[in-house]
Design an enzyme around this catalytic site. Structure first.
Site, PDB file in Angstrom:
ATOM      1  N   ASP A  21     -11.179 -11.435  10.444  1.00 26.44           N
ATOM      2  CA  ASP A  21     -10.116 -11.664   9.465  1.00 26.44           C
ATOM      3  C   ASP A  21      -8.811 -11.890  10.237  1.00 26.44           C
ATOM      4  O   ASP A  21      -8.051 -10.960  10.468  1.00 26.44           O
ATOM      5  CB  ASP A  21     -10.025 -10.395   8.600  1.00 26.44           C
ATOM      6  CG  ASP A  21      -9.330 -10.600   7.275  1.00 26.44           C
ATOM      7  OD1 ASP A  21      -9.096 -11.760   6.900  1.00 26.44           O
ATOM      8  OD2 ASP A  21      -9.029  -9.596   6.612  1.00 26.44           O
ATOM      9  N   GLU A  62     -10.882  -6.687  -4.622  1.00 21.14           N
ATOM     10  CA  GLU A  62     -10.742  -7.748  -3.614  1.00 21.14           C
ATOM     11  C   GLU A  62     -12.007  -7.785  -2.767  1.00 21.14           C
ATOM     12  O   GLU A  62     -12.228  -6.907  -1.939  1.00 21.14           O
ATOM     13  CB  GLU A  62      -9.517  -7.454  -2.748  1.00 21.14           C
ATOM     14  CG  GLU A  62      -9.220  -8.548  -1.749  1.00 21.14           C
ATOM     15  CD  GLU A  62      -7.932  -8.287  -0.975  1.00 21.14           C
ATOM     16  OE1 GLU A  62      -6.954  -7.798  -1.565  1.00 21.14           O
ATOM     17  OE2 GLU A  62      -7.927  -8.556   0.244  1.00 21.14           O
ATOM     18  N   ASP A  72       2.259   2.004   3.401  1.00 22.66           N
ATOM     19  CA  ASP A  72       3.237   1.066   3.993  1.00 22.66           C
ATOM     20  C   ASP A  72       4.636   1.530   3.639  1.00 22.66           C
ATOM     21  O   ASP A  72       5.576   1.362   4.405  1.00 22.66           O
ATOM     22  CB  ASP A  72       3.147  -0.355   3.402  1.00 22.66           C
ATOM     23  CG  ASP A  72       1.765  -0.938   3.401  1.00 22.66           C
ATOM     24  OD1 ASP A  72       0.956  -0.539   4.253  1.00 22.66           O
ATOM     25  OD2 ASP A  72       1.495  -1.806   2.535  1.00 22.66           O
ATOM     26  N   ASP A 106      -1.147 -12.457   2.270  1.00 21.10           N
ATOM     27  CA  ASP A 106      -1.757 -11.397   3.074  1.00 21.10           C
ATOM     28  C   ASP A 106      -2.003 -12.026   4.449  1.00 21.10           C
ATOM     29  O   ASP A 106      -3.138 -12.330   4.815  1.00 21.10           O
ATOM     30  CB  ASP A 106      -3.051 -10.917   2.413  1.00 21.10           C
ATOM     31  CG  ASP A 106      -3.567  -9.638   3.043  1.00 21.10           C
ATOM     32  OD1 ASP A 106      -3.040  -9.250   4.103  1.00 21.10           O
ATOM     33  OD2 ASP A 106      -4.501  -9.036   2.481  1.00 21.10           O
ATOM     34  N   HIS A 111       0.880  -1.179   0.000  1.00 19.41           N
ATOM     35  CA  HIS A 111       0.000   0.000   0.000  1.00 19.41           C
ATOM     36  C   HIS A 111       0.915   1.226   0.000  1.00 19.41           C
ATOM     37  O   HIS A 111       1.986   1.197   0.615  1.00 19.41           O
ATOM     38  CB  HIS A 111      -0.828   0.116   1.275  1.00 19.41           C
ATOM     39  CG  HIS A 111      -1.794  -0.988   1.552  1.00 19.41           C
ATOM     40  ND1 HIS A 111      -1.449  -2.105   2.258  1.00 19.41           N
ATOM     41  CD2 HIS A 111      -3.115  -1.111   1.268  1.00 19.41           C
ATOM     42  CE1 HIS A 111      -2.520  -2.878   2.382  1.00 19.41           C
ATOM     43  NE2 HIS A 111      -3.538  -2.302   1.788  1.00 19.41           N
TER      44      HIS A 111
HETATM   45  C1  XLS Z   1      -7.873  -6.509   4.274  1.00 15.57           C
HETATM   46  C2  XLS Z   1      -7.396  -6.728   2.929  1.00 15.57           C
HETATM   47  C3  XLS Z   1      -6.214  -5.843   2.508  1.00 15.57           C
HETATM   48  C4  XLS Z   1      -6.033  -5.882   1.017  1.00 15.57           C
HETATM   49  C5  XLS Z   1      -5.193  -4.767   0.475  1.00 15.57           C
HETATM   50  O1  XLS Z   1      -8.624  -7.287   4.835  1.00 15.57           O
HETATM   51  O2  XLS Z   1      -7.071  -8.072   2.789  1.00 15.57           O
HETATM   52  O3  XLS Z   1      -5.062  -6.205   3.175  1.00 15.57           O
HETATM   53  O4  XLS Z   1      -5.484  -7.081   0.595  1.00 15.57           O
HETATM   54  O5  XLS Z   1      -5.701  -3.524   0.781  1.00 15.57           O
HETATM   55 NI    NI Z   2      -6.062  -8.988   1.187  1.00 11.67          NI
HETATM   56 NI    NI Z   3      -7.956  -9.426   4.489  1.00 12.82          NI
END
Ligand code: XLS
Ligand code: NI
Ligand code: NI
Length: 444
Positions: free
Chosen positions: A315, A240, A112, A347, A109
């Site tokens: 998550d 995503e 980051d 991730d 990101h």
């Molecule tokens: C959060 C997401 C994030 C994306 C990128 O739950 O997985 O990390 O992959 O912004």
């Molecule tokens: Ni992700």
């Molecule tokens: Ni995630």
């Protein structure tokens, strides 16, 4: 001669060298048991099939804090001081880690890599400075960028959303960030660009005009696509999906929701999906279900490889170790011809309790071994077992005769009714689920 494995002034992971492949008999925790980059599986090497990526955020920015406790991990590159100096140290640590682990790709990101500045142009300058350094590091190490993205969820200006914020001023800031992140992705040769809509959703319908927000989101994506193309981005845009967290309800709920959205707004020519395993389970699906929905639509882009915890409803972003899950994911991906410009991005983060620096190596090694082994097993199942044929056989009644005419849209409802009367009751046919499940175990 020892290989140079760090490019900055300081080694952040002393005592850990390049992670070797030693095979399953090895007791060395810092060695791959199954991931052998040059090993051929069919016509491609493992490295070419898997296209592994490490992520910048969890591994180099995450310090183990949770809503109930302070940070638990000390990161040696995270010394107090000036933010840009810290960003440089973090980048040195990141590239040392990537190289030692032997992943060909990484993902980041904007925030980051570089800190937020005091204004839009100050933030842009800071990111450009860090991208220049990243570009040098990529040349020195051979690392490549799988995807870039903008963090449109962390800053308080996005409390009510980014592209879907009811305040136009917030939308313009989201645009500024995406523009700079696209510039960065192109400068680093990124193969994809991701949109994850963490705050693109709502907490209460009473104060939300969902139709207007969805229109804004689609228009924002169009503008981003057009800008990216105008500066030479030829890669894939990825959405995503995730059903919730941090929003109560997120618009990109799951794969089928996103596919419907992309088609409705005519975006499916440029956008595909990035499927994250833990987001699939949060939506009440399996990882392989989400992948299958994407491949059915021709829209599978890339994968965020991790896992949740069946006892936790959030998550947890754990490293994937479930082989059965990895095999089922691979069966779907291989049937689609593999990941073209996508990859397996971890991730994932080590647990709050995992405070040793080597733990981040162990997490990645385990994840890479899981998907390498999953690939080999899934390949064998496809080559040697009767799974594919048995699945096709269940649909044999549509291959010829009246069933084929139905698929060709040559029968109307009355014709179907007449056939029902003529044929009488259908045969009682077993779905053979147990046979299919046992077959996977047999090839493990
Ligand atoms: C959060 C997401 C994030 C994306 C990128 O739950 O997985 O990390 O992959 O912004
Ligand atoms: Ni992700
Ligand atoms: Ni995630």
């Amino acid at each position: 001669m020892t290989q140079q494995v760090f490019t900055g002034d300081r080694e952040y992971f002393p005592g850990i060298g390049k992670i070797p492949y030693e095979g399953r008999e090895s007791d060395n925790p810092l060695a791959f048991k199954f991931y052998e980059p040059n090993r051929l599986v069919g016509d491609k090497t493992m490295e070419q099939h898997l296209r592994f990526a490490a992520c910048y955020w969890h591994t180099f920015c995450g310090k183990g804090g949770d809503p109930f406790g302070e940070d638990s991990r000390i990161l040696p590159w995270d010394e107090p001081g000036e933010a840009m100096a810290a960003a440089r140290a973090r980048m040195d640590a990141a590239f040392e880690f990537f190289t030692k682990l032997g992943v060909p790709y990484y993902c980041f990101h904007d925030r980051d890599m570089a800190p937020e500045g005091t204004s839009v142009s100050d933030s842009e300058r800071k990111l450009v400075t860090m991208v220049e350094l990243a570009s040098e590091r990529q040349k020195e190490t051979g690392m490549k960028l799988l995807w870039g993205t903008a963090n449109l969820f962390g800053h308080p200006r996005y409390i009510n959303g980014a592209a879907t914020n009811p305040d136009f001023a917030a939308v313009t800031h989201a645009a500024a960030q995406v523009k700079a992140a696209l510039d960065a992705t192109v400068a680093l040769g990124g193969e994809n660009y991701v949109f994850w809509g963490g705050r693109e959703g709502y907490a209460s319908l009473l104060n939300t005009d969902t139709r207007r927000e969805l229109d804004h989101l689609a228009h924002f994506l169009e503008l981003s696509r057009d800008y990216g193309r105008s500066i030479g981005f030829t890669g894939t845009y990825l959405i995503e999906p995730k059903p919730m967290e941090p929003s109560k309800h997120q618009y990109d709920f799951d794969a089928q929701t996103v596919i419907g959205f992309l088609r409705h707004y005519g975006l499916d020519g440029d956008f595909k999906l990035n499927i994250e395993a833990n987001h699939a389970t949060l939506a009440g699906h399996s990882f392989s279900h989400e992948l299958q929905m994407c491949t059915d639509a021709g829209l599978l882009g890339s994968i965020d490889a991790n896992r949740g915890d069946p006892q936790n409803g959030w998550d947890t972003d754990q490293f994937p170790t479930d082989l059965y899950d990895a095999i089922q994911a691979w069966l779907v991906v291989l049937a689609d011809g593999g990941l073209s410009s996508g990859g397996f991005n971890f991730d994932a983060k080590v647990r709050r309790e995992s405070v040793d620096l080597e733990d981040i190596f162990l997490g990645h090694i385990g994840g890479m071994d899981t998907f390498a082994r999953g690939l080999e097993v899934a390949w064998r199942i496809r080559e040697r077992s009767g799974l594919h044929r048995a699945k096709q056989q269940r649909y044999a009644s549509f291959d010829t005769g009246e069933g084929a005419r139905f698929e060709q849209a040559k029968l109307d409802l009355v014709a179907l009714r007449d056939l029902a009367e003529r044929h009488g009751e259908p045969a009682h046919t077993s779905g053979k689920q147990e046979w299919f499940e046992n077959l996977i175990n047999q090839y493990l």
